[in-house]
Design a protein around this motif. Structure first.
Motif, PDB file in Angstrom:
ATOM      1  N   PHE A  87       0.823  -1.203   0.000  1.00 51.19           N
ATOM      2  CA  PHE A  87       0.000   0.000   0.000  1.00 51.19           C
ATOM      3  C   PHE A  87       0.858   1.254   0.000  1.00 51.19           C
ATOM      4  O   PHE A  87       1.578   1.540   0.943  1.00 51.19           O
ATOM      5  CB  PHE A  87      -0.924   0.000   1.232  1.00 51.19           C
ATOM      6  N   THR A 258      -1.418   7.370   5.894  1.00 51.09           N
ATOM      7  CA  THR A 258      -2.794   7.010   6.229  1.00 51.09           C
ATOM      8  C   THR A 258      -3.664   8.256   6.296  1.00 51.09           C
ATOM      9  O   THR A 258      -4.804   8.259   5.813  1.00 51.09           O
ATOM     10  CB  THR A 258      -2.844   6.246   7.562  1.00 51.09           C
ATOM     11  N   SER A 261      -4.464   9.302   2.824  1.00 55.18           N
ATOM     12  CA  SER A 261      -5.406   8.371   2.204  1.00 55.18           C
ATOM     13  C   SER A 261      -6.819   8.617   2.725  1.00 55.18           C
ATOM     14  O   SER A 261      -7.795   8.581   1.953  1.00 55.18           O
ATOM     15  CB  SER A 261      -4.983   6.923   2.488  1.00 55.18           C
ATOM     16  N   ILE A 262      -6.944   8.858   4.018  1.00 55.38           N
ATOM     17  CA  ILE A 262      -8.260   9.104   4.617  1.00 55.38           C
ATOM     18  C   ILE A 262      -8.863  10.392   4.083  1.00 55.38           C
ATOM     19  O   ILE A 262     -10.067  10.457   3.779  1.00 55.38           O
ATOM     20  CB  ILE A 262      -8.139   9.122   6.148  1.00 55.38           C
ATOM     21  N   ILE A 265     -10.253   9.664   0.684  1.00 53.88           N
ATOM     22  CA  ILE A 265     -11.485   8.870   0.753  1.00 53.88           C
ATOM     23  C   ILE A 265     -12.663   9.735   1.204  1.00 53.88           C
ATOM     24  O   ILE A 265     -13.770   9.636   0.664  1.00 53.88           O
ATOM     25  CB  ILE A 265     -11.284   7.674   1.707  1.00 53.88           C
ATOM     26  N   VAL A 303      -4.185   1.975  11.579  1.00 60.20           N
ATOM     27  CA  VAL A 303      -5.071   2.514  10.546  1.00 60.20           C
ATOM     28  C   VAL A 303      -5.967   3.579  11.167  1.00 60.20           C
ATOM     29  O   VAL A 303      -5.767   4.766  10.976  1.00 60.20           O
ATOM     30  CB  VAL A 303      -5.905   1.420   9.843  1.00 60.20           C
ATOM     31  N   LYS A 331     -12.544   3.056   7.378  1.00 58.78           N
ATOM     32  CA  LYS A 331     -11.774   1.814   7.506  1.00 58.78           C
ATOM     33  C   LYS A 331     -12.267   0.769   6.509  1.00 58.78           C
ATOM     34  O   LYS A 331     -11.471   0.072   5.881  1.00 58.78           O
ATOM     35  CB  LYS A 331     -11.857   1.268   8.928  1.00 58.78           C
ATOM     36  N   LEU A 334     -10.974   1.686   3.039  1.00 60.09           N
ATOM     37  CA  LEU A 334      -9.552   1.361   2.899  1.00 60.09           C
ATOM     38  C   LEU A 334      -9.343  -0.144   2.762  1.00 60.09           C
ATOM     39  O   LEU A 334      -8.565  -0.605   1.921  1.00 60.09           O
ATOM     40  CB  LEU A 334      -8.773   1.895   4.101  1.00 60.09           C
ATOM     41  N   ASP A 335     -10.032  -0.916   3.606  1.00 59.89           N
ATOM     42  CA  ASP A 335      -9.904  -2.376   3.562  1.00 59.89           C
ATOM     43  C   ASP A 335     -10.326  -2.924   2.201  1.00 59.89           C
ATOM     44  O   ASP A 335      -9.670  -3.817   1.651  1.00 59.89           O
ATOM     45  CB  ASP A 335     -10.746  -3.023   4.664  1.00 59.89           C
ATOM     46  N   ARG A 338      -7.597  -2.221  -0.361  1.00 53.75           N
ATOM     47  CA  ARG A 338      -6.402  -3.033  -0.128  1.00 53.75           C
ATOM     48  C   ARG A 338      -6.611  -4.494  -0.479  1.00 53.75           C
ATOM     49  O   ARG A 338      -5.690  -5.170  -0.951  1.00 53.75           O
ATOM     50  CB  ARG A 338      -5.978  -2.895   1.337  1.00 53.75           C
ATOM     51  N   ASP A 344      -9.169   0.323  -7.336  1.00 56.93           N
ATOM     52  CA  ASP A 344      -8.147   1.233  -6.808  1.00 56.93           C
ATOM     53  C   ASP A 344      -8.046   2.434  -7.747  1.00 56.93           C
ATOM     54  O   ASP A 344      -7.140   2.531  -8.575  1.00 56.93           O
ATOM     55  CB  ASP A 344      -6.806   0.497  -6.693  1.00 56.93           C
ATOM     56  N   TRP A 348      -3.109   3.379  -5.655  1.00 54.03           N
ATOM     57  CA  TRP A 348      -2.363   3.226  -4.410  1.00 54.03           C
ATOM     58  C   TRP A 348      -1.646   1.881  -4.265  1.00 54.03           C
ATOM     59  O   TRP A 348      -0.701   1.759  -3.492  1.00 54.03           O
ATOM     60  CB  TRP A 348      -3.303   3.408  -3.226  1.00 54.03           C
TER      61      TRP A 348
END
Length: 352
Positions: A87, A258, A261-262, A265, A303, A331, A334-335, A338, A344, A348
């Motif tokens: 990631f 992180t 990334s958050i 999102i 995370v 979360k 993101l999960d 991944r 994606d 990422w």
């Protein structure tokens, strides 16, 4: 495209994987069969992958005396189709070399950091757990290796990557105390870099907080102890009036992958995001008005770590984490990226 690096690889004679269960494995306790090791001398790097083993160092090694030591934290995941992905390793690569610059250390070439990491994980990919909330934690680090005493940048360095299968980290909601005495970072310092000293200096205040029943501290600025920085060693975010607010990046705050990334999102979800200076008095006022609805930490290891209690002076702010809306959505998003459950769209994932 990272060039393929011709790395000398020495494989272990016998894997230790059969002796370890990857279910509910503790964080950072077990390590895979191999490691990458690169030595820097006279402006050149010599790199190899070999069985995981202890290092032999002289007592005078510079890093132990003068603190030239940096690291990163990255994760690899096993997707539903069985593929292994890393990631956002390029973000960690860039941040690693920013830390190196600040600590007067040489930059690690991309082909060693990225391609070396890929080859190492390819070799030990069977160690990537398939269980939910499990992953392979990747620890690149570098330290000074001159064998002499003297306060100056070392001429030689050692860069390594080690791998550790891990389970959930900080699974339980946290109780946090706002720190008003000790300082993690000040303007002009090294707070934005991921160097060992930042972590060593944080342990005593965290231990003092635990003595009073709290898990960690929320760091504040060095002058007024009012402006918020990080929680423990994570970035922090607040939901105030349905807006996600997080302290703006300054040289006192780590540029979290992180965190970034958050934010992406949340913007995809149509949630308003504010990156700005944030004062503890504003947080208290929002809590009293009932407009502060969620607080959580953001970092590679955990995370997201929800915060159920925040203490500032004589005020204890309690939060019902079961009512949090954004943190579980983030979360999950993101999960799903991944694990390959959703597309994606940000590019990422780096395939091993």
């Amino acid at each position: 495209m990272t060039e393929v690096l011709d790395i000398n690889i020495t494989k272990t004679e016998r894997s230790r994987l059969g002796n370890i269960s990857l279910e509910d494995i503790p964080f950072g306790k077990y390590f895979t069969d191999h490691m990458l090791e690169a030595d820097y001398e006279n402006g050149e790097w010599k790199t190899e992958i070999k069985p995981y083993q202890p290092l032999v160092l002289d007592p005078s090694v510079s890093a132990l005396h003068y603190g030239q030591s940096i690291f990163e934290g990255i994760k690899a995941f096993r997707q539903e189709n069985g593929e292994a992905v890393i990631f956002r390793p390029y973000e960690n690569f860039k941040r690693f070399n920013l830390s190196a610059q600040r600590m007067s250390m040489p930059e690690v070439p991309e082909e060693i950091f990225i391609e070396g990491m890929r080859q190492l994980i390819e070799l030990d990919k069977d160690w990537i757990p398939a269980q939910a909330d499990h992953s392979l934690y990747i620890r690149p680090f570098m330290f000074a290796t001159d064998y002499m005493l003297g306060v100056k940048p070392s001429a030689t360095y050692k860069f390594l990557i080690i791998l550790s299968p891990v389970g959930p980290f900080h699974a339980a909601p946290m109780k946090i105390a706002v720190e008003e005495k000790y300082t993690r970072a000040a303007p002009g310092g090294v707070g934005f870099s991921k160097n060992a000293g930042n972590y060593g200096g944080s342990m005593y205040p965290a231990a003092k907080a635990k003595e009073t029943g709290y898990d960690q501290v929320l760091w504040t600025d060095a002058f007024e102890h009012k402006w918020l920085q990080e929680v423990g060693m994570m970035n922090i975010g607040f939901v105030i009036n349905n807006v996600f607010v997080t302290p703006a990046l300054e040289d006192t705050i780590l540029k979290g992958v992180t965190r970034d990334s958050i934010i992406a999102i949340l913007k995809d979800m149509g949630i308003k995001v504010e990156e700005r200076r944030l004062n503890i008095d504003e947080v208290v006022e929002a809590y009293k008005k009932g407009t502060l609805t969620e607080i959580f930490g953001m970092g590679t290891a955990a995370v997201i770590s929800n915060i159920k209690k925040l203490k500032y002076q004589d005020l204890v702010m309690d939060f019902n984490v079961s009512s949090f809306v954004l943190s579980p959505k983030i979360k999950q998003a993101l999960d799903e990226i991944r694990l390959g459950k959703t597309e994606d769209t940000h590019g990422w994932l780096f395939k091993v």
